[in-house]
Design a protein around this motif. Structure first.
Motif: not given
Length: 207
Positions: A161-175
Motif C-alpha cells: 500500500v503506497s502513499k501510506a501517509d495519505l492512506y492514514d489520513a483518508a476517510d474510511a479507506p478499505p482494508p
C-alpha cells in the motif's frame, strides 16, 4: 448445433491467437532484459506510486508524475545486496479494471511481462482515493489485484500500500490485503521492510 459450435470454437481460437500476437508485439518493446538475473515486476493501477518505488529501491530512473499513465513503456533498474547484483526491477504501465479485450497497448505490455518472464510480483495499490481515475478507485485496484493473484498463484508476491501517509489520513479507506506492507517514500516509512521482502523474493526466483 454442430456448425454453430464450430464457429464459436473458431472465434475463440482467433481471439486467443490475436492476444498472443499482441503479447509478442508488446514484448518487442521491452528494454533489453537479462535472462540470468531474477526479475521483480511492479504492477498496479496508473498513478499509484510504482515509479517512485522503483527509484527508491533500485538504480532505475523512471519518469515520475502525478497523473495517470506516466509510465508509457517498461523501465528497468537493478537492486544490489552488499555490492552484489540481486536482480532487476521492472516498472510497468498501469493496469485498469477491465476486460482483456479493452486493454490498450501499455496494459498489454504489463501483462506480457507477467505472462512470459520468470519473476516475482510487487502489487502496488493506493487505497487513499488519490489515484485519480474512476477505474483506479480502491475497489477497482483490489479487484485487479485479486484477479492477478488468482492468475499467478505460485509467483513470489508482495502487496504494497503506497502513499501510506495519505492512506492514514483518508476517510474510511478499505482494508489492505492481508500481509500488505504500508509504505510512504515521502516519510521513508516501510522502505527497509520492503527492501528486505524484495531481496527475499528475488532469492526465491533465483532458485
Amino acid at each position: 448445433h454442430g456448425p454453430a459450435i464450430e464457429r464459436e470454437l473458431a472465434g475463440r481460437g482467433r481471439r486467443a491467437l490475436e492476444e498472443l500476437r499482441g503479447h509478442q508485439r508488446a514484448l518487442r518493446r521491452i528494454p533489453t532484459v537479462s535472462l540470468r538475473a531474477p526479475t521483480l515486476v511492479l504492477v498496479g493501477a496508473p498513478n499509484v506510486g510504482k515509479s517512485t518505488l522503483v527509484r527508491a529501491l533500485s538504480t532505475g530512473e523512471p519518469e515520475v508524475g502525478n497523473y495517470a499513465f506516466t509510465t508509457r513503456g517498461v523501465s528497468l533498474g537493478h537492486v544490489y545486496d552488499g555490492g552484489a547484483l540481486a536482480g532487476q526491477v521492472m516498472d510497468t504501465p498501469g493496469l485498469l479494471d477491465r476486460d482483456a479485450a479493452a486493454r490498450n497497448a501499455m496494459e498489454d505490455l504489463t501483462m506480457a511481462t507477467m505472462d512470459h518472464l520468470p519473476s516475482a510480483v510487487v502489487f502496488v495499490c493506493d487505497l487513499s482515493g488519490h489515484a485519480g481515475e474512476r477505474t483506479s478507485s480502491p475497489d477497482a485496484q483490489l479487484a485487479v489485484r485479486d484477479a492477478l493473484r488468482a492468475r499467478f498463484p505460485r509467483r513470489p508476491w508482495i502487496d504494497v500500500v503506497s502513499k501510506a501517509d495519505l492512506y492514514d489520513a483518508a476517510d474510511a479507506p478499505p482494508p489492505p490485503p492481508d500481509g500488505a506492507l504500508l509504505v510512504s517514500v515521502r516519510q521513508g516509512r516501510g522502505l527497509p521492510e520492503l527492501r528486505a521482502a524484495v531481496l527475499d523474493a528475488l532469492a526465491v526466483v533465483r532458485r
